[in-house]
Design an enzyme around this catalytic site. Structure first.
Site, PDB file in Angstrom:
ATOM      1  N   LYS A  75      -3.014 -39.532 -31.923  1.00  0.00           N
ATOM      2  CA  LYS A  75      -3.129 -40.794 -32.061  1.00  0.00           C
ATOM      3  C   LYS A  75      -3.643 -41.137 -33.545  1.00  0.00           C
ATOM      4  O   LYS A  75      -3.807 -42.039 -34.326  1.00  0.00           O
ATOM      5  CB  LYS A  75      -4.105 -41.239 -31.167  1.00  0.00           C
ATOM      6  CG  LYS A  75      -3.261 -41.619 -29.945  1.00  0.00           C
ATOM      7  CD  LYS A  75      -3.842 -42.582 -28.840  1.00  0.00           C
ATOM      8  CE  LYS A  75      -3.317 -42.766 -27.645  1.00  0.00           C
ATOM      9  NZ  LYS A  75      -4.085 -43.529 -26.826  1.00  0.00           N
TER      10      LYS A  75
ATOM     11  N   LYS B 239       4.645 -46.409 -26.023  1.00  0.00           N
ATOM     12  CA  LYS B 239       4.586 -47.984 -26.758  1.00  0.00           C
ATOM     13  C   LYS B 239       4.462 -47.362 -28.195  1.00  0.00           C
ATOM     14  O   LYS B 239       4.754 -48.832 -28.858  1.00  0.00           O
ATOM     15  CB  LYS B 239       3.342 -48.615 -26.324  1.00  0.00           C
ATOM     16  CG  LYS B 239       2.758 -48.557 -24.799  1.00  0.00           C
ATOM     17  CD  LYS B 239       1.651 -49.331 -24.692  1.00  0.00           C
ATOM     18  CE  LYS B 239       0.965 -48.870 -23.202  1.00  0.00           C
ATOM     19  NZ  LYS B 239      -0.124 -49.526 -23.107  1.00  0.00           N
TER      20      LYS B 239
ATOM     21  N   LYS C  25       7.543 -38.013 -25.710  1.00  0.00           N
ATOM     22  CA  LYS C  25       7.275 -38.661 -24.448  1.00  0.00           C
ATOM     23  C   LYS C  25       7.593 -40.257 -24.770  1.00  0.00           C
ATOM     24  O   LYS C  25       7.638 -40.585 -25.757  1.00  0.00           O
ATOM     25  CB  LYS C  25       5.720 -38.746 -24.431  1.00  0.00           C
ATOM     26  CG  LYS C  25       4.987 -39.345 -23.201  1.00  0.00           C
ATOM     27  CD  LYS C  25       3.578 -39.042 -23.508  1.00  0.00           C
ATOM     28  CE  LYS C  25       2.920 -40.037 -24.422  1.00  0.00           C
ATOM     29  NZ  LYS C  25       1.467 -40.217 -24.311  1.00  0.00           N
TER      30      LYS C  25
HETATM   31  P1  TYM Z   1      -1.991 -45.725 -20.808  1.00  0.00           P
HETATM   32  O1  TYM Z   1      -2.372 -47.275 -21.096  1.00  0.00           O
HETATM   33  O2  TYM Z   1      -1.376 -45.005 -22.252  1.00  0.00           O
HETATM   34  O3  TYM Z   1      -0.975 -45.574 -19.981  1.00  0.00           O
HETATM   35  C1  TYM Z   1      -1.181 -46.075 -18.556  1.00  0.00           C
HETATM   36  C2  TYM Z   1      -0.578 -44.959 -17.536  1.00  0.00           C
HETATM   37  O4  TYM Z   1       0.749 -44.399 -17.921  1.00  0.00           O
HETATM   38  C3  TYM Z   1       0.806 -43.176 -17.889  1.00  0.00           C
HETATM   39  N1  TYM Z   1       1.986 -42.768 -18.785  1.00  0.00           N
HETATM   40  C4  TYM Z   1       3.102 -42.207 -18.658  1.00  0.00           C
HETATM   41  N2  TYM Z   1       3.408 -41.679 -17.370  1.00  0.00           N
HETATM   42  C5  TYM Z   1       4.621 -40.979 -17.350  1.00  0.00           C
HETATM   43  N3  TYM Z   1       5.608 -40.761 -18.544  1.00  0.00           N
HETATM   44  C6  TYM Z   1       5.034 -41.292 -19.677  1.00  0.00           C
HETATM   45  N4  TYM Z   1       5.868 -41.423 -20.738  1.00  0.00           N
HETATM   46  C7  TYM Z   1       3.879 -42.051 -19.675  1.00  0.00           C
HETATM   47  N5  TYM Z   1       3.230 -43.034 -20.800  1.00  0.00           N
HETATM   48  C8  TYM Z   1       2.175 -43.531 -20.100  1.00  0.00           C
HETATM   49  C9  TYM Z   1      -0.209 -42.587 -18.367  1.00  0.00           C
HETATM   50  O5  TYM Z   1      -0.481 -41.387 -17.807  1.00  0.00           O
HETATM   51  C10 TYM Z   1      -1.186 -43.616 -17.356  1.00  0.00           C
HETATM   52  O6  TYM Z   1      -1.338 -43.080 -16.189  1.00  0.00           O
HETATM   53  N6  TYM Z   1      -6.320 -43.097 -21.121  1.00  0.00           N
HETATM   54  C11 TYM Z   1      -5.556 -43.869 -20.132  1.00  0.00           C
HETATM   55  C12 TYM Z   1      -6.319 -45.224 -19.663  1.00  0.00           C
HETATM   56  C13 TYM Z   1      -7.668 -44.921 -19.041  1.00  0.00           C
HETATM   57  C14 TYM Z   1      -7.641 -44.095 -17.418  1.00  0.00           C
HETATM   58  C15 TYM Z   1      -9.099 -44.352 -17.239  1.00  0.00           C
HETATM   59  C16 TYM Z   1      -6.863 -43.514 -16.680  1.00  0.00           C
HETATM   60  C17 TYM Z   1      -8.691 -45.113 -19.258  1.00  0.00           C
HETATM   61  N7  TYM Z   1      -9.707 -45.036 -18.286  1.00  0.00           N
HETATM   62  C18 TYM Z   1      -9.499 -43.980 -15.826  1.00  0.00           C
HETATM   63  C19 TYM Z   1      -7.146 -43.111 -15.476  1.00  0.00           C
HETATM   64  C20 TYM Z   1      -8.570 -43.146 -15.262  1.00  0.00           C
HETATM   65  C21 TYM Z   1      -4.389 -44.235 -21.119  1.00  0.00           C
HETATM   66  O7  TYM Z   1      -4.309 -44.352 -22.130  1.00  0.00           O
HETATM   67  O8  TYM Z   1      -3.488 -44.953 -20.353  1.00  0.00           O
END
Ligand code: TYM
Length: 345
Positions: free
Chosen positions: A122, A209, A206
């Site tokens: 990032k 967004k 992957k």
């Molecule tokens: P974020 O907002 O980037 O993504 C949300 C969820 O979507 C999953 N994800 C995917 N799964 C499969 N294939 C993909 N291409 C893909 N892109 C995204 C992510 O794995 C996630 O489950 N750091 C986390 C947010 C967070 C969090 C937490 C999660 C903050 N605190 C505590 C769990 C527990 C994140 O950036 O998600």
């Protein structure tokens, strides 16, 4: 990361997960996270957070952030999360997250954070220009989870390293403060064909967004025509589908499309290939697009309906915040006591 002995934690099972309100949700978020949330809500107490503190580690337009937060909450409900069962809330409404994050910042080691691959991705070439918040992001994530002593965290595969770090932080806290079993060693719930959804333009990247090409992803807001068009144009190779999963090796795009079919229909990839092996993409792609439209259309419609009633979403978020705080406050109070803060604070 470190292998830890089995956790002596004896508290109740509890699920926590979060999604950032930093842009439109895509199929990866839906299959990697939301679908699992729906399945878990009947099995354990669940908290599903909209992590707005995490979102501001990269610039967010203040005029848009609250609406983005409501949109993620609407997506949770539209996907089937029942706000009467699961707790849906914005991270910023429970100040305890930031309070615990500070304590855990003092437990986590610089060397551990230096290894985080998401920060490297990032921050790109100019890491000195990234916010300090982006660097300590995984510690805040550990705080989210441990603030509720969550035992299970459903996420996509890209979050695996952050969950390993969460276990390391919990173990070090328990050890350093002589409080064995105080924080659980949380289990990630990652498995399944939707755990790593890849870009439609490149089977090795992957779905994300932040990909500049909108053709690379299916957004939850895409209509049937957009979905069909993106699947039709999705990159593939010229060979027909293999009969077995081994035949998908070195065919990342074919593997991704078969994985999507499997995840959307609730089958394994092997089962999909039993019926579709030998089929060319000319026949497989329309079948996949139909399945995708059929699955996503009700979610998209529900989301639109909910977004038209922001007051209802705010009621859900306010109720969730209160329920989340009721769990978090005593756990934080105990943590502060263990750390030795002045008892009047
Ligand atoms: P974020 O907002 O980037 O993504 C949300 C969820 O979507 C999953 N994800 C995917 N799964 C499969 N294939 C993909 N291409 C893909 N892109 C995204 C992510 O794995 C996630 O489950 N750091 C986390 C947010 C967070 C969090 C937490 C999660 C903050 N605190 C505590 C769990 C527990 C994140 O950036 O998600």
């Amino acid at each position: 990361m470190t292998d830890h002995p089995p956790s002596p934690y004896a508290g109740p099972p509890r699920v926590f997960s979060g999604v950032q309100p930093s842009g439109a949700l895509h199929l990866g978020n839906y299959l990697g996270a939301l679908v699992k949330f729906v399945a878990l809500q009947d099995q354990m107490e669940c908290l599903f957070c909209v992590v707005d503190l995490h979102a501001i580690t990269a610039w967010q337009d203040p005029a848009a952030l609250a609406a983005q937060t409501r949109e993620i909450a609407a997506a949770y409900v539209a996907a089937g999360v029942d706000p009467k069962k699961a707790i849906i809330f914005p991270q910023s409404a429970v100040r305890e997250h930031a309070d615990l994050a500070w304590i855990l910042n003092c437990v986590a080691r610089l060397g551990w954070l230096d290894r985080m691959t998401q920060f490297k991705e990032k921050s790109g070439k100019h890491k000195e220009r990234a916010s300090v918040g982006l660097y300590t992001y995984p510690v805040l994530q550990a705080a989210d989870i441990l603030l509720y002593k969550a035992t299970h965290v459903p996420v996509g595969e890209d979050q695996k390293q952050h969950l390993e770090l969460t276990r390391d932080i919990a173990a070090k806290f328990n050890h350093d403060f002589g409080a064995p079993g105080f924080f659980p060693l949380t289990e990630p719930l990652i498995e399944g064909p939707g755990a790593r959804v890849m870009s439609l333009r490149d089977g090795l990247a992957k779905m994300s967004k932040s990909d500049p090409s909108d053709q690379s992803r299916i957004n939850l807001t895409d209509d049937a025509d957009a979905i069909a068009g993106k699947i039709r144009r999705a990159k593939t190779d010229p060979a027909p589908l293999p009969e077995t999963v081994e035949g998908l090796k070195d065919r990342p795009e074919a593997d991704n499309l078969v994985g999507l079919f499997a995840a959307l229909s609730g089958q394994t990839k092997a089962r999909v290939l039993e019926t579709r092996g030998g089929q060319g993409f000319g026949a497989f792609k329309p079948a996949l697009a139909d399945l995708m439209v059929e699955t996503l259309a009700p979610v998209t419609q529900n989301m639109r309906r909910l977004m038209a009633d922001p007051a209802e979403i705010d009621r859900i978020l306010a109720d969730g915040s209160e329920r989340a705080r009721a769990i978090a406050a005593p756990i934080l109070a105990e943590t502060r006591k263990i750390v030795g803060y002045w008892p009047g604070s």
